[in-house]
Design a protein around this motif. Structure first.
Motif, PDB file in Angstrom:
ATOM      1  N   MET A   1     -44.513  -6.779  47.997  1.00 34.60           N
ATOM      2  CA  MET A   1     -43.295  -7.482  47.575  1.00 34.60           C
ATOM      3  C   MET A   1     -42.362  -6.489  46.883  1.00 34.60           C
ATOM      4  N   ALA A   2     -41.142  -6.361  47.352  1.00 36.71           N
ATOM      5  CA  ALA A   2     -40.200  -5.377  46.845  1.00 36.71           C
ATOM      6  C   ALA A   2     -39.607  -5.821  45.510  1.00 36.71           C
ATOM      7  N   THR A   3     -39.335  -4.851  44.656  1.00 31.13           N
ATOM      8  CA  THR A   3     -38.698  -5.100  43.368  1.00 31.13           C
ATOM      9  C   THR A   3     -37.388  -4.329  43.296  1.00 31.13           C
ATOM     10  N   TYR A   4     -36.350  -4.998  42.838  1.00 33.82           N
ATOM     11  CA  TYR A   4     -35.028  -4.375  42.708  1.00 33.82           C
ATOM     12  C   TYR A   4     -34.613  -4.413  41.256  1.00 33.82           C
ATOM     13  N   LYS A   5     -34.071  -3.290  40.743  1.00 40.02           N
ATOM     14  CA  LYS A   5     -33.588  -3.230  39.374  1.00 40.02           C
ATOM     15  C   LYS A   5     -32.145  -2.741  39.350  1.00 40.02           C
ATOM     16  N   SER A   6     -31.391  -3.236  38.394  1.00 43.10           N
ATOM     17  CA  SER A   6     -30.012  -2.792  38.191  1.00 43.10           C
ATOM     18  C   SER A   6     -29.759  -2.711  36.694  1.00 43.10           C
ATOM     19  N   SER A  64     -34.231 -16.378  47.444  1.00 42.79           N
ATOM     20  CA  SER A  64     -34.857 -15.232  48.105  1.00 42.79           C
ATOM     21  C   SER A  64     -35.771 -14.438  47.169  1.00 42.79           C
ATOM     22  N   TYR A  65     -35.989 -14.951  45.956  1.00 43.73           N
ATOM     23  CA  TYR A  65     -36.744 -14.198  44.968  1.00 43.73           C
ATOM     24  C   TYR A  65     -37.911 -15.002  44.394  1.00 43.73           C
ATOM     25  N   LYS A  66     -38.991 -14.295  44.088  1.00 50.62           N
ATOM     26  CA  LYS A  66     -40.077 -14.915  43.340  1.00 50.62           C
ATOM     27  C   LYS A  66     -39.662 -15.064  41.888  1.00 50.62           C
ATOM     28  N   THR A  67     -39.046 -14.014  41.334  1.00 51.17           N
ATOM     29  CA  THR A  67     -38.500 -14.062  39.980  1.00 51.17           C
ATOM     30  C   THR A  67     -37.174 -13.328  39.945  1.00 51.17           C
ATOM     31  N   ALA A  68     -36.305 -13.766  39.059  1.00 49.97           N
ATOM     32  CA  ALA A  68     -35.030 -13.097  38.807  1.00 49.97           C
ATOM     33  C   ALA A  68     -34.756 -13.215  37.318  1.00 49.97           C
ATOM     34  N   LYS A  69     -34.631 -12.086  36.650  1.00 49.39           N
ATOM     35  CA  LYS A  69     -34.419 -12.122  35.206  1.00 49.39           C
ATOM     36  C   LYS A  69     -33.557 -10.945  34.773  1.00 49.39           C
ATOM     37  N   ALA A  70     -33.014 -11.069  33.572  1.00 48.14           N
ATOM     38  CA  ALA A  70     -32.200 -10.006  32.988  1.00 48.14           C
ATOM     39  C   ALA A  70     -32.592  -9.822  31.539  1.00 48.14           C
ATOM     40  N   THR A  71     -32.577  -8.579  31.087  1.00 52.77           N
ATOM     41  CA  THR A  71     -32.815  -8.270  29.682  1.00 52.77           C
ATOM     42  C   THR A  71     -31.555  -7.650  29.098  1.00 52.77           C
ATOM     43  N   PHE A  72     -31.060  -8.233  27.994  1.00 47.76           N
ATOM     44  CA  PHE A  72     -29.854  -7.759  27.334  1.00 47.76           C
ATOM     45  C   PHE A  72     -30.196  -7.261  25.931  1.00 47.76           C
ATOM     46  N   THR A  73     -29.613  -6.135  25.537  1.00 48.36           N
ATOM     47  CA  THR A  73     -29.697  -5.647  24.166  1.00 48.36           C
ATOM     48  C   THR A  73     -28.284  -5.337  23.699  1.00 48.36           C
ATOM     49  N   VAL A  74     -27.885  -5.942  22.581  1.00 53.98           N
ATOM     50  CA  VAL A  74     -26.523  -5.792  22.078  1.00 53.98           C
ATOM     51  C   VAL A  74     -26.535  -4.888  20.853  1.00 53.98           C
ATOM     52  N   ALA A  75     -25.745  -3.813  20.888  1.00 57.16           N
ATOM     53  CA  ALA A  75     -25.699  -2.844  19.789  1.00 57.16           C
ATOM     54  C   ALA A  75     -24.284  -2.739  19.243  1.00 57.16           C
ATOM     55  N   PRO A  76     -24.137  -2.592  17.934  1.00 52.21           N
ATOM     56  CA  PRO A  76     -22.799  -2.425  17.351  1.00 52.21           C
ATOM     57  C   PRO A  76     -22.215  -1.064  17.707  1.00 52.21           C
ATOM     58  N   VAL A  77     -20.881  -0.994  17.718  1.00 51.26           N
ATOM     59  CA  VAL A  77     -20.196   0.273  17.975  1.00 51.26           C
ATOM     60  C   VAL A  77     -19.097   0.478  16.937  1.00 51.26           C
ATOM     61  N   ASP A  78     -18.701   1.714  16.762  1.00 54.96           N
ATOM     62  CA  ASP A  78     -17.568   2.094  15.906  1.00 54.96           C
ATOM     63  C   ASP A  78     -17.650   1.436  14.527  1.00 54.96           C
ATOM     64  N   CYS A  84     -21.696  -3.192  22.268  1.00 51.26           N
ATOM     65  CA  CYS A  84     -21.972  -2.783  23.643  1.00 51.26           C
ATOM     66  C   CYS A  84     -23.261  -3.462  24.101  1.00 51.26           C
ATOM     67  N   LEU A  85     -23.215  -4.084  25.267  1.00 46.06           N
ATOM     68  CA  LEU A  85     -24.379  -4.774  25.817  1.00 46.06           C
ATOM     69  C   LEU A  85     -25.027  -3.898  26.884  1.00 46.06           C
ATOM     70  N   ALA A  86     -26.274  -3.521  26.665  1.00 44.41           N
ATOM     71  CA  ALA A  86     -27.054  -2.791  27.673  1.00 44.41           C
ATOM     72  C   ALA A  86     -27.871  -3.815  28.447  1.00 44.41           C
ATOM     73  N   TYR A  87     -27.817  -3.748  29.786  1.00 40.25           N
ATOM     74  CA  TYR A  87     -28.498  -4.757  30.592  1.00 40.25           C
ATOM     75  C   TYR A  87     -29.407  -4.125  31.636  1.00 40.25           C
ATOM     76  N   THR A  88     -30.474  -4.856  31.960  1.00 41.14           N
ATOM     77  CA  THR A  88     -31.342  -4.515  33.077  1.00 41.14           C
ATOM     78  C   THR A  88     -31.696  -5.802  33.814  1.00 41.14           C
ATOM     79  N   PHE A  89     -31.346  -5.857  35.091  1.00 43.57           N
ATOM     80  CA  PHE A  89     -31.724  -6.978  35.951  1.00 43.57           C
ATOM     81  C   PHE A  89     -32.947  -6.567  36.760  1.00 43.57           C
ATOM     82  N   GLU A  90     -33.867  -7.506  36.963  1.00 43.50           N
ATOM     83  CA  GLU A  90     -35.062  -7.220  37.748  1.00 43.50           C
ATOM     84  C   GLU A  90     -35.344  -8.397  38.678  1.00 43.50           C
TER      85      GLU A  90
END
Length: 230
Positions: A1-6, A64-78, A84-90
């Motif tokens: 089963m293929a896994t895609y990340k962004s 088309s997916y067994k699972t679809a999820k996203a992880t967000f981490t929000v960090a302060p700037v300036d 700034c929101l850092a994201y990873t979709f899997e």
């Protein structure tokens, strides 16, 4: 089963702590914008110390997916007034009918709209009015019937809903083949609420134009607001 990340990053106007609290204030969210008409997001408990949260994605684009999820981490700037929101979709794929880009773009658009709505204290997909729903719906239909920029259709007087497709709006149509808005007017105890969802078809699915989504959302809100009765 293929896994895609962004993975990537998204600048936000809101302070980090305030935005993560705003995002996690409720467990279930529904997209009102882009091709994912039935895209839903379920927010899992956040990590308050790291301002990280995982979101499970459901709806019409996830078949088309067994699972679809996203992880967000929000960090302060300036100076801590923005973040700034850092994201990873899997995605775990179960077929070759791939909707990865649409899901990523739709959820990031939802995040951007939520950020702007929270910071500027207005909603991108609803406006409350002091008028009765039935009378207001009639006025709205008449107003859009006489608007040369849109094509009116799907008028349902019982449910007080209709659709409008933009046909002559060069500033909005630059990156999109079609822009369709479904408007519903709901009776409240006092007055009514105008709610809408936005569906677009891009000219090129390989391009990502996040600013154009925000521009369209704001332009549609202004268009709807301009039809209000004086």
């Amino acid at each position: 089963m293929a896994t895609y990340k962004s993975s990537g990053k998204l600048d936000l106007e809101s302070p980090a702590v305030e935005f993560i609290e705003h995002l996690t204030r409720k467990k279930n969210h529904v997209s009102f914008f882009f091709a994912a008409v039935d895209l839903r997001f379920e927010v899992e408990p956040k990590d308050s110390e790291t301002r990280a949260v995982t979101i499970s994605i459901h709806g019409n684009l996830t078949e088309s997916y067994k699972t679809a999820k996203a992880t967000f981490t929000v960090a302060p700037v300036d100076d801590l007034t923005a973040s700034c929101l850092a994201y990873t979709f899997e995605f775990e794929k179960i077929s070759q009918n791939i909707e990865d880009k649409k899901i990523v773009e739709s959820l990031l658009t939802y995040i951007s709209l939520s950020d702007v709505s929270y910071k500027r204290k207005f909603k991108h997909n609803s406006i409350d009015t002091g008028y009765p729903a039935e009378k207001y719906f009639k006025d709205f239909v008449n107003a859009f019937e006489n608007d040369d920029e849109v094509d009116l259709g799907g008028v349902d007087w019982q449910k007080r809903t209709f659709t409008m497709s933009f046909i002559s709006a060069p500033s909005m149509m630059e990156n999109f083949e079609t822009i369709k808005v479904t408007i519903t007017i709901i009776q409240k105890k006092e007055g009514s609420r105008v709610k809408w969802s936005i569906e677009v078809e891009k000219i090129d699915d390989d391009t990502q134009e996040p600013d154009s989504f925000l521009f369209i959302a704001c332009s549609i809100r202004e268009t709807i607001q301009s039809k209000f009765r004086n």
